[in-house]
Write an enzyme that holds these catalytic residues in place. Structure first.
Site, short mmCIF file in Angstrom:
data_model
loop_
_atom_site.label_atom_id
_atom_site.label_comp_id
_atom_site.label_asym_id
_atom_site.label_seq_id
_atom_site.Cartn_x
_atom_site.Cartn_y
_atom_site.Cartn_z
N SER A 19 -23.39 15.30 23.74
CA SER A 19 -24.23 16.49 23.08
C SER A 19 -25.49 16.02 23.20
CB SER A 19 -23.84 16.43 21.59
OG SER A 19 -24.86 17.31 21.00
N HIS B 189 -22.83 19.14 30.84
CA HIS B 189 -23.21 19.93 31.34
C HIS B 189 -23.20 20.06 32.88
CE1 HIS B 189 -26.41 20.03 27.62
NE2 HIS B 189 -25.88 20.84 27.74
P1 AMP Z 1 -25.81 23.74 24.98
O1 AMP Z 1 -26.88 23.26 26.14
O2 AMP Z 1 -25.50 22.96 23.96
O3 AMP Z 1 -25.97 25.26 24.79
O4 AMP Z 1 -24.55 23.70 25.99
C1 AMP Z 1 -24.44 24.65 27.45
C2 AMP Z 1 -23.00 24.32 27.70
O5 AMP Z 1 -22.57 23.05 28.01
C3 AMP Z 1 -22.11 24.86 26.71
O6 AMP Z 1 -21.07 25.85 27.34
C4 AMP Z 1 -21.26 23.72 25.96
O7 AMP Z 1 -20.09 23.97 25.17
C5 AMP Z 1 -21.42 22.79 27.15
N1 AMP Z 1 -21.35 21.56 26.88
C6 AMP Z 1 -22.04 20.84 25.90
N2 AMP Z 1 -21.64 19.54 25.70
C7 AMP Z 1 -20.25 19.37 26.42
C8 AMP Z 1 -19.55 18.36 26.63
N3 AMP Z 1 -19.80 17.20 26.04
N4 AMP Z 1 -18.46 18.57 27.65
C9 AMP Z 1 -18.44 19.77 28.27
N5 AMP Z 1 -19.30 20.72 28.15
C10 AMP Z 1 -20.19 20.64 27.18
#
Ligand code: AMP
Length: 276
Positions: free
Chosen positions: A182, A34
């Protein structure tokens, strides 16, 4: 850094930001993945807005909405350190007030892969992202390649609905051993954490096979599947090799192909992908 939780406050604070404005929508429990989006936004924009919202409408009834990890205090400290200007932390009622009944349906590309396993997931994602874009009015919006299909769906929606924001997709950040970062990794026990690496190993195997001259999707997917299923704790959801924009299946692997995996490690569902 201002932190607001109502749309009215957000709109008032948004007016004071210098343009261009970069926006990073998240569900919180932030990690370096993030933060890489936040840094990317900071490099290209004068102001950065981040939202933290665990969007209930993108979770199915059997999914992990209630147990999704949350730690807003910690998230706010991390964002403050990154020099973020404005953070939006709405409640579910703020985004979906009583009587709410409008939904965004991106057709076709939302019913395969993640969409086939998670009915209604992308309807929830597209709807909340459209709402957030309307509320925040960013010049650029940042997404991670980690959620490859989500990025494709959002790009499609932005193009189809003539939305006035540029979508920027940044690479997946990984742990030193290769596991994609993640928020859900926290739920892996130490032995599961080791086993989970087989997901990235299978993607690496796909790349190696391709580099060694293999072009058959069927053969590559088969070998990836064998590798993952050699771990008894792993339950495979899908493996796919598709065109990176249309998400159409490829019979012959071509340069630029998107290789995706979704698998359960114990009770944790993980996704990952690479571009060949
Ligand atoms: P989330 O909080 O899981 O909804 O993710 C928010 C944003 O962060 C989304 O655009 C995801 O694709 C991105 N994101 C999540 N994990 C990663 C990662 N390991 N590397 C880069 N971006 C990420």
């Amino acid at each position: 850094m201002k932190v607001v939780s109502t749309i009215q406050e957000l709109e008032r604070e948004r007016k004071m930001l210098s343009s261009p404005v970069g926006f990073v929508p998240t569900m919180g429990f932030l990690h370096e993945g993030h933060l890489s989006l936040v840094r990317g936004a900071g490099k290209e924009s004068k102001s950065v807005v981040v939202s933290i919202f665990v969007n209930p409408t993108q979770f199915g009834p059997e999914e992990d909405l209630a147990s999704y990890p949350r730690d807003v205090e910690r998230d706010l400290k991390l964002l403050e350190n990154e020099g973020v200007n404005l953070v939006f932390t709405p409640s579910a009622e703020e985004i979906y007030p009583p009587g709410y009944c409008t939904w965004v349906e991106v057709e076709g590309i939302t019913h395969i892969l993640e969409g086939a396993s998670r009915q209604g997931h992308f309807r929830g994602v597209a709807t909340v992202v459209l709402k957030l874009l309307n509320i925040v009015q960013p010049d650029r919006t940042y997404f991670g390649q980690k959620d490859a299909q989500q990025a494709v769906v959002i790009q499609r929606m932005v193009s189809d609905l003539n939305l006035d924001t540029e979508i920027v997709v940044l690479p997946t950040l990984r742990e030193p051993d290769g596991l994609a970062m993640s928020s859900r990794n926290i739920y892996l026990s130490p032995p599961e954490r080791k086993v989970a690496l087989c997901i990235f190993d299978s993607l690496r195997l796909a790349r190696e096979l391709y580099q060694g001259g293999e072009r058959s999707t069927e053969i590559i997917c088969h070998k990836m599947t064998d590798l993952m299923l050699s771990q008894p704790q792993v339950k495979l959801d899908y493996v796919g090799i598709v065109h990176p924009q249309t998400l159409k299946k490829m019979v012959e692997v071509k340069p630029g192909a998107l290789v995706l995996v979704a698998a359960w490690v114990g009770k944790v569902r993980l996704i990952d992908n690479i571009l060949i």
